[in-house]
Design a protein around this motif. Structure first.
Motif, PDB file in Angstrom:
ATOM      1  N   ALA A 156     -12.333  -5.300  45.344  1.00  0.00           N
ATOM      2  CA  ALA A 156     -11.321  -6.180  45.315  1.00  0.00           C
ATOM      3  C   ALA A 156     -11.745  -7.395  46.237  1.00  0.00           C
ATOM      4  O   ALA A 156     -12.605  -7.409  46.686  1.00  0.00           O
ATOM      5  CB  ALA A 156     -10.146  -5.648  46.660  1.00  0.00           C
ATOM      6  N   GLY A 157     -11.680  -8.813  44.978  1.00  0.00           N
ATOM      7  CA  GLY A 157     -11.806  -9.619  45.891  1.00  0.00           C
ATOM      8  C   GLY A 157     -11.100 -10.782  45.813  1.00  0.00           C
ATOM      9  O   GLY A 157     -10.318 -10.121  45.205  1.00  0.00           O
ATOM     10  N   ARG A 158     -11.154 -11.705  46.579  1.00  0.00           N
ATOM     11  CA  ARG A 158     -10.562 -13.058  46.776  1.00  0.00           C
ATOM     12  C   ARG A 158     -11.186 -14.826  46.451  1.00  0.00           C
ATOM     13  O   ARG A 158     -12.095 -14.638  46.639  1.00  0.00           O
ATOM     14  CB  ARG A 158      -9.957 -12.718  48.011  1.00  0.00           C
ATOM     15  N   THR A 176      -7.247 -12.002  43.845  1.00  0.00           N
ATOM     16  CA  THR A 176      -6.045 -12.248  45.003  1.00  0.00           C
ATOM     17  C   THR A 176      -6.536 -13.597  45.639  1.00  0.00           C
ATOM     18  O   THR A 176      -7.500 -13.807  45.709  1.00  0.00           O
ATOM     19  CB  THR A 176      -5.470 -11.457  45.954  1.00  0.00           C
ATOM     20  N   THR A 178      -7.164 -15.575  48.511  1.00  0.00           N
ATOM     21  CA  THR A 178      -8.198 -16.055  50.774  1.00  0.00           C
ATOM     22  C   THR A 178      -7.100 -15.836  51.476  1.00  0.00           C
ATOM     23  O   THR A 178      -5.619 -16.506  50.759  1.00  0.00           O
ATOM     24  CB  THR A 178      -8.653 -16.887  50.013  1.00  0.00           C
ATOM     25  N   ASP A 185     -12.075 -16.024  56.390  1.00  0.00           N
ATOM     26  CA  ASP A 185     -11.971 -16.031  55.203  1.00  0.00           C
ATOM     27  C   ASP A 185     -12.739 -14.347  55.822  1.00  0.00           C
ATOM     28  O   ASP A 185     -12.977 -13.266  55.248  1.00  0.00           O
ATOM     29  CB  ASP A 185     -12.381 -16.301  53.600  1.00  0.00           C
ATOM     30  N   LYS A 188     -12.085 -11.513  57.753  1.00  0.00           N
ATOM     31  CA  LYS A 188     -12.130 -10.819  57.128  1.00  0.00           C
ATOM     32  C   LYS A 188     -12.902  -9.886  56.520  1.00  0.00           C
ATOM     33  O   LYS A 188     -12.179  -8.498  56.086  1.00  0.00           O
ATOM     34  CB  LYS A 188     -10.389 -11.228  56.534  1.00  0.00           C
ATOM     35  N   LEU A 189     -13.415 -10.266  55.624  1.00  0.00           N
ATOM     36  CA  LEU A 189     -14.861  -9.733  54.157  1.00  0.00           C
ATOM     37  C   LEU A 189     -15.143  -8.784  55.144  1.00  0.00           C
ATOM     38  O   LEU A 189     -15.430  -7.780  55.391  1.00  0.00           O
ATOM     39  CB  LEU A 189     -15.602 -10.706  53.848  1.00  0.00           C
ATOM     40  N   GLU A 193     -11.260  -6.269  55.118  1.00  0.00           N
ATOM     41  CA  GLU A 193      -9.835  -6.672  54.111  1.00  0.00           C
ATOM     42  C   GLU A 193     -10.466  -6.648  52.953  1.00  0.00           C
ATOM     43  O   GLU A 193      -9.103  -7.297  52.031  1.00  0.00           O
ATOM     44  CB  GLU A 193      -8.890  -7.699  55.083  1.00  0.00           C
ATOM     45  N   THR A 194     -11.306  -7.215  52.747  1.00  0.00           N
ATOM     46  CA  THR A 194     -11.153  -7.775  51.103  1.00  0.00           C
ATOM     47  C   THR A 194     -13.051  -7.234  50.988  1.00  0.00           C
ATOM     48  O   THR A 194     -13.883  -7.131  52.538  1.00  0.00           O
ATOM     49  CB  THR A 194     -11.264  -8.989  50.756  1.00  0.00           C
ATOM     50  N   ASP A 195     -12.991  -6.827  49.910  1.00  0.00           N
ATOM     51  CA  ASP A 195     -14.704  -6.512  49.742  1.00  0.00           C
ATOM     52  C   ASP A 195     -15.915  -7.919  49.329  1.00  0.00           C
ATOM     53  O   ASP A 195     -16.749  -8.010  49.140  1.00  0.00           O
ATOM     54  CB  ASP A 195     -14.544  -5.185  48.147  1.00  0.00           C
TER      55      ASP A 195
END
Length: 258
Positions: A156-158, A176, A178, A185, A188-189, A193-195
């Motif tokens: 999953a990417g932002r 999506t 950030t 950001d 969160k990575l 929360e995201t990959d």
């Protein structure tokens, strides 16, 4: 200054000139540097205080502040050529700050011989301090951070680049938005929360602190052309920050392939 002293500096400055303006900005406290690019009195005052303290402690180092760069274009080149430098982002996520969102941060990094060696991210409204030292790990409020390795088949990417929202590179899931603040950001990575994060802009004050945090937590940060990202790289085509080296490799190849 030792690592704890720099963190205390950021916390004290935030308490003095940033937090009192949160959700209390007057109309004359906000300006546009460029269309859509906001700056506040809190940005200016915080940068002055942080820069003054760093200059006093390290008179031979180049201090690259976001607002100082806006006023003096040659400062970026001086930073890129310096043996010892600091980056300062006094209020990262200024739009969030102006609009009353708690998702903003104060960020500083130390760079020696072109490589980030120490990084500090203070999120005043969340009460979270992220600190990283090269070879010594990444920490949140004193606790060691390690990012779990993601499933390479379901990344999953932002991105903060609006034109890429919803885009699916190379069969990856659609991107999506950030949190629209690198100081939010990157943590969160690391926290899962995201990959991965995908950026088109590569300004050092935005990315050097988070890049070191991610690497020290077990992740990887590199350019979108597959080349290594270093702190003095001021002309990268884009950046990928990923939860693991394998995830980085998957993402940059997907982006390069369109």
């Amino acid at each position: 200054m030792d690592t704890d002293a720099v963190l205390t500096l950021l916390q004290d400055v935030a308490e003095e000139v940033i937090t009192p303006r949160f959700r209390a900005l007057a109309s004359g406290d906000v300006h546009e540097k460029n269309p859509g690019d906001l700056v506040t009195v809190a940005d200016h005052e915080a940068e002055v205080l942080i820069t003054r303290a760093l200059n006093a402690a390290y008179p031979d180092a180049v201090v690259l502040g976001e607002e100082a760069h806006a006023a003096e274009g040659l400062l970026l080149e001086a930073y890129a050529g310096a043996d010892h430098a600091f980056t300062v982002d006094p209020v990262d996520g200024t739009k969030n700050f102006v609009h009353g969102s708690p998702d903003h941060a104060v960020m500083v990094s130390e760079v020696r011989d072109g490589e980030g060696v120490r990084a500090w991210i203070w999120q005043p409204q969340h009460g979270l301090a992220y600190v990283a030292e090269r070879g010594a790990g990444a920490y949140r409020n004193g606790e060691r951070l390690r990012r779990a390795v993601p499933d390479g088949d379901a990344l999953a990417g932002r991105t903060s680049r609006r034109a890429w929202i919803g885009k699916a590179f190379g069969g990856l899931a659609p991107l999506t938005l950030t949190w629209v603040s690198c100081g939010i950001d990157y943590p969160k990575l690391v926290e899962g929360e995201t990959d991965y994060l995908l950026y088109g802009s590569t300004r050092p004050w935005d990315h050097v602190p988070g890049a070191l945090l991610v690497r020290e937590a077990g992740g990887a940060v590199g350019r979108t052309d597959g080349k290594p990202y270093v702190a003095r790289d001021i002309a990268a085509p884009g950046l990928v920050a990923a939860a693991s080296p394998a995830a980085y490799d998957i993402v940059w190849r997907a982006v390069a392939g369109g």
